[in-house]
Design a protein around this motif. Structure first.
Motif, PDB file in Angstrom:
ATOM      1  N   GLU A  46     -25.271  10.894  -5.737  1.00 51.87           N
ATOM      2  CA  GLU A  46     -26.468  10.591  -4.957  1.00 51.87           C
ATOM      3  C   GLU A  46     -27.682  11.341  -5.484  1.00 51.87           C
ATOM      4  OE1 GLU A  46     -26.074  11.816  -0.885  1.00 51.87           O
ATOM      5  OE2 GLU A  46     -25.784  13.924  -1.380  1.00 51.87           O
ATOM      6  N   PHE A  47     -28.826  10.739  -5.268  1.00 50.00           N
ATOM      7  CA  PHE A  47     -30.105  11.331  -5.674  1.00 50.00           C
ATOM      8  C   PHE A  47     -30.417  12.544  -4.806  1.00 50.00           C
ATOM      9  CE2 PHE A  47     -34.404  11.613  -7.026  1.00 50.00           C
ATOM     10  CZ  PHE A  47     -35.171  11.839  -5.886  1.00 50.00           C
ATOM     11  N   VAL A  48     -30.953  13.588  -5.447  1.00 50.78           N
ATOM     12  CA  VAL A  48     -31.354  14.795  -4.725  1.00 50.78           C
ATOM     13  C   VAL A  48     -32.867  15.006  -4.808  1.00 50.78           C
ATOM     14  CG1 VAL A  48     -31.138  17.308  -4.574  1.00 50.78           C
ATOM     15  CG2 VAL A  48     -29.123  15.902  -5.090  1.00 50.78           C
ATOM     16  N   ALA A  49     -33.392  15.039  -6.027  1.00 55.88           N
ATOM     17  CA  ALA A  49     -34.811  15.324  -6.196  1.00 55.88           C
ATOM     18  C   ALA A  49     -35.262  14.859  -7.564  1.00 55.88           C
ATOM     19  CB  ALA A  49     -35.086  16.816  -6.036  1.00 55.88           C
ATOM     20  N   ALA A  50     -36.572  14.618  -7.701  1.00 52.56           N
ATOM     21  CA  ALA A  50     -37.144  14.226  -8.987  1.00 52.56           C
ATOM     22  C   ALA A  50     -38.545  14.792  -9.107  1.00 52.56           C
ATOM     23  CB  ALA A  50     -37.163  12.707  -9.137  1.00 52.56           C
ATOM     24  N   ILE A  51     -38.990  14.967 -10.344  1.00 53.20           N
ATOM     25  CA  ILE A  51     -40.318  15.502 -10.602  1.00 53.20           C
ATOM     26  C   ILE A  51     -40.963  14.697 -11.713  1.00 53.20           C
ATOM     27  CG2 ILE A  51     -39.444  17.240 -12.228  1.00 53.20           C
ATOM     28  CD1 ILE A  51     -41.630  19.152 -11.065  1.00 53.20           C
ATOM     29  N   SER A  52     -42.249  14.424 -11.570  1.00 54.32           N
ATOM     30  CA  SER A  52     -42.966  13.628 -12.547  1.00 54.32           C
ATOM     31  C   SER A  52     -43.169  14.388 -13.853  1.00 54.32           C
ATOM     32  CB  SER A  52     -44.323  13.217 -11.981  1.00 54.32           C
ATOM     33  OG  SER A  52     -45.127  14.369 -11.770  1.00 54.32           O
ATOM     34  N   GLY A  53     -43.586  13.654 -14.866  1.00 57.93           N
ATOM     35  CA  GLY A  53     -43.822  14.269 -16.152  1.00 57.93           C
ATOM     36  C   GLY A  53     -44.889  15.349 -16.096  1.00 57.93           C
ATOM     37  N   SER A  54     -45.883  15.150 -15.270  1.00 53.24           N
ATOM     38  CA  SER A  54     -46.954  16.134 -15.135  1.00 53.24           C
ATOM     39  C   SER A  54     -46.568  17.300 -14.238  1.00 53.24           C
ATOM     40  CB  SER A  54     -48.202  15.466 -14.550  1.00 53.24           C
ATOM     41  OG  SER A  54     -47.962  15.097 -13.197  1.00 53.24           O
ATOM     42  N   GLY A  55     -45.491  17.112 -13.482  1.00 58.43           N
ATOM     43  CA  GLY A  55     -45.087  18.138 -12.532  1.00 58.43           C
ATOM     44  C   GLY A  55     -45.840  18.095 -11.227  1.00 58.43           C
ATOM     45  N   ASP A  75     -41.542  13.387 -19.497  1.00 58.29           N
ATOM     46  CA  ASP A  75     -40.540  12.523 -18.891  1.00 58.29           C
ATOM     47  C   ASP A  75     -40.204  12.953 -17.469  1.00 58.29           C
ATOM     48  OD1 ASP A  75     -38.677  12.352 -22.001  1.00 58.29           O
ATOM     49  OD2 ASP A  75     -40.411  11.203 -21.291  1.00 58.29           O
ATOM     50  N   VAL A  76     -39.939  11.950 -16.644  1.00 59.38           N
ATOM     51  CA  VAL A  76     -39.458  12.229 -15.293  1.00 59.38           C
ATOM     52  C   VAL A  76     -38.073  12.862 -15.379  1.00 59.38           C
ATOM     53  CG1 VAL A  76     -38.677  11.194 -13.122  1.00 59.38           C
ATOM     54  CG2 VAL A  76     -40.762  10.363 -14.225  1.00 59.38           C
ATOM     55  N   MET A  77     -37.881  13.932 -14.626  1.00 58.33           N
ATOM     56  CA  MET A  77     -36.599  14.617 -14.579  1.00 58.33           C
ATOM     57  C   MET A  77     -36.087  14.596 -13.144  1.00 58.33           C
ATOM     58  SD  MET A  77     -36.056  15.685 -17.689  1.00 58.33           S
ATOM     59  CE  MET A  77     -34.770  16.910 -17.468  1.00 58.33           C
ATOM     60  N   GLY A  78     -34.775  14.545 -13.000  1.00 59.46           N
ATOM     61  CA  GLY A  78     -34.210  14.496 -11.657  1.00 59.46           C
ATOM     62  C   GLY A  78     -32.926  15.280 -11.541  1.00 59.46           C
ATOM     63  N   TRP A  79     -32.560  15.529 -10.291  1.00 60.13           N
ATOM     64  CA  TRP A  79     -31.274  16.144  -9.966  1.00 60.13           C
ATOM     65  C   TRP A  79     -30.495  15.188  -9.063  1.00 60.13           C
ATOM     66  CZ3 TRP A  79     -29.195  20.483 -11.957  1.00 60.13           C
ATOM     67  CH2 TRP A  79     -30.037  21.384 -12.585  1.00 60.13           C
ATOM     68  N   PHE A  80     -29.223  15.077  -9.371  1.00 62.35           N
ATOM     69  CA  PHE A  80     -28.304  14.291  -8.567  1.00 62.35           C
ATOM     70  C   PHE A  80     -27.116  15.177  -8.213  1.00 62.35           C
ATOM     71  CE2 PHE A  80     -29.794   9.855  -9.034  1.00 62.35           C
ATOM     72  CZ  PHE A  80     -30.818  10.071  -9.941  1.00 62.35           C
ATOM     73  N   ARG A  81     -26.290  14.729  -7.288  1.00 65.07           N
ATOM     74  CA  ARG A  81     -25.086  15.483  -6.960  1.00 65.07           C
ATOM     75  C   ARG A  81     -23.962  14.526  -6.589  1.00 65.07           C
ATOM     76  NH1 ARG A  81     -27.022  18.391  -1.283  1.00 65.07           N
ATOM     77  NH2 ARG A  81     -26.958  16.513   0.056  1.00 65.07           N
ATOM     78  N   GLN A  82     -22.741  15.015  -6.785  1.00 66.30           N
ATOM     79  CA  GLN A  82     -21.574  14.223  -6.435  1.00 66.30           C
ATOM     80  C   GLN A  82     -20.536  15.127  -5.788  1.00 66.30           C
ATOM     81  OE1 GLN A  82     -19.794  11.957  -9.635  1.00 66.30           O
ATOM     82  NE2 GLN A  82     -18.843  10.546  -8.171  1.00 66.30           N
ATOM     83  N   CYS A 124     -28.229  17.130 -13.857  1.00 61.73           N
ATOM     84  CA  CYS A 124     -29.605  16.959 -14.287  1.00 61.73           C
ATOM     85  C   CYS A 124     -29.693  15.640 -15.046  1.00 61.73           C
ATOM     86  CB  CYS A 124     -29.980  18.134 -15.187  1.00 61.73           C
ATOM     87  SG  CYS A 124     -31.590  18.040 -15.965  1.00 61.73           S
ATOM     88  N   ALA A 125     -30.812  14.956 -14.917  1.00 59.57           N
ATOM     89  CA  ALA A 125     -30.969  13.673 -15.595  1.00 59.57           C
ATOM     90  C   ALA A 125     -32.412  13.477 -16.030  1.00 59.57           C
ATOM     91  CB  ALA A 125     -30.537  12.534 -14.677  1.00 59.57           C
ATOM     92  N   ARG A 126     -32.591  12.632 -17.029  1.00 57.07           N
ATOM     93  CA  ARG A 126     -33.931  12.375 -17.572  1.00 57.07           C
ATOM     94  C   ARG A 126     -34.156  10.866 -17.713  1.00 57.07           C
ATOM     95  NH1 ARG A 126     -36.508  11.323 -22.493  1.00 57.07           N
ATOM     96  NH2 ARG A 126     -34.545  11.087 -23.608  1.00 57.07           N
ATOM     97  N   LYS A 127     -35.338  10.438 -17.358  1.00 59.55           N
ATOM     98  CA  LYS A 127     -35.697   9.033 -17.556  1.00 59.55           C
ATOM     99  C   LYS A 127     -36.269   8.844 -18.955  1.00 59.55           C
ATOM    100  CE  LYS A 127     -36.557   7.561 -12.828  1.00 59.55           C
ATOM    101  NZ  LYS A 127     -37.443   6.769 -11.948  1.00 59.55           N
ATOM    102  N   GLY A 128     -36.386   7.590 -19.336  1.00 50.95           N
ATOM    103  CA  GLY A 128     -36.959   7.273 -20.623  1.00 50.95           C
ATOM    104  C   GLY A 128     -38.462   7.453 -20.630  1.00 50.95           C
ATOM    105  N   ARG A 129     -39.017   7.464 -21.812  1.00 46.61           N
ATOM    106  CA  ARG A 129     -40.453   7.646 -21.985  1.00 46.61           C
ATOM    107  C   ARG A 129     -41.203   6.524 -21.279  1.00 46.61           C
ATOM    108  NH1 ARG A 129     -41.980   8.979 -27.954  1.00 46.61           N
ATOM    109  NH2 ARG A 129     -40.867  10.867 -27.340  1.00 46.61           N
ATOM    110  N   GLY A 130     -42.190   6.893 -20.474  1.00 41.67           N
ATOM    111  CA  GLY A 130     -43.014   5.904 -19.796  1.00 41.67           C
ATOM    112  C   GLY A 130     -42.535   5.510 -18.413  1.00 41.67           C
ATOM    113  N   ALA A 131     -41.331   5.886 -18.038  1.00 42.67           N
ATOM    114  CA  ALA A 131     -40.821   5.526 -16.716  1.00 42.67           C
ATOM    115  C   ALA A 131     -41.557   6.325 -15.645  1.00 42.67           C
ATOM    116  CB  ALA A 131     -39.328   5.794 -16.642  1.00 42.67           C
TER     117      ALA A 131
END
Length: 123
Positions: A46-55, A32-39, A96-103
């Motif tokens: 706001e969005f900070v960074a994201a990484i693909s499932g494969s890295g 799953d795609v994982m990301g970091w946000f901040r407030q 920290c946040a996670r997208k759904g499968r396949g996103a």
């Protein structure tokens, strides 16, 4: 059900470094795609960074490019955000946040969120 737990926040001086971590429990998030946000206080999240499932692919907000690095450690089901050359404007609660499968990295919503960890940069 996946739970995301952030840690590693704290107080750091301007120009310093900090690494925050996000451990996922429950169903594996290895694909799953994982990301970091901040407030920051008084501002929208706001969005900070994201990484693909494969890295293999990452994305960054312009404000952190060249200073922050997102990575993941599959064996520990953990995503990291290494923050260098910190500025006062980086002060925020980091989520920290996670997208759904396949996103993909650029499409699809973030479905799961952690509780956040406070990062404070002082001059």
């Amino acid at each position: 059900q996946v739970q995301l737990v952030e840690s590693g926040g704290g107080l750091v001086q301007t120009g310093g470094s900090l690494r925050v971590s996000c451990v996922a429990s429950g169903r594996t998030v290895s694909n799953d795609v994982m990301g970091w946000f901040r407030q920051a206080p008084g501002k929208e999240r706001e969005f900070v960074a994201a990484i693909s499932g494969s890295g293999g692919t990452t994305r960054y907000a312009d404000s952190v490019k060249g200073r922050f690095t997102i990575s993941r450690e599959y064996a520990k089901n953990t995503v990291y955000l290494q923050m260098n050359s910190l500025k006062s404007e980086d002060t925020a609660v980091y989520y920290c946040a996670r997208k759904g499968r396949g996103a993909s990295l650029v499409e699809g919503p973030y479905l799961y969120w952690g509780q956040g960890t406070q990062v404070t940069v002082s001059s």
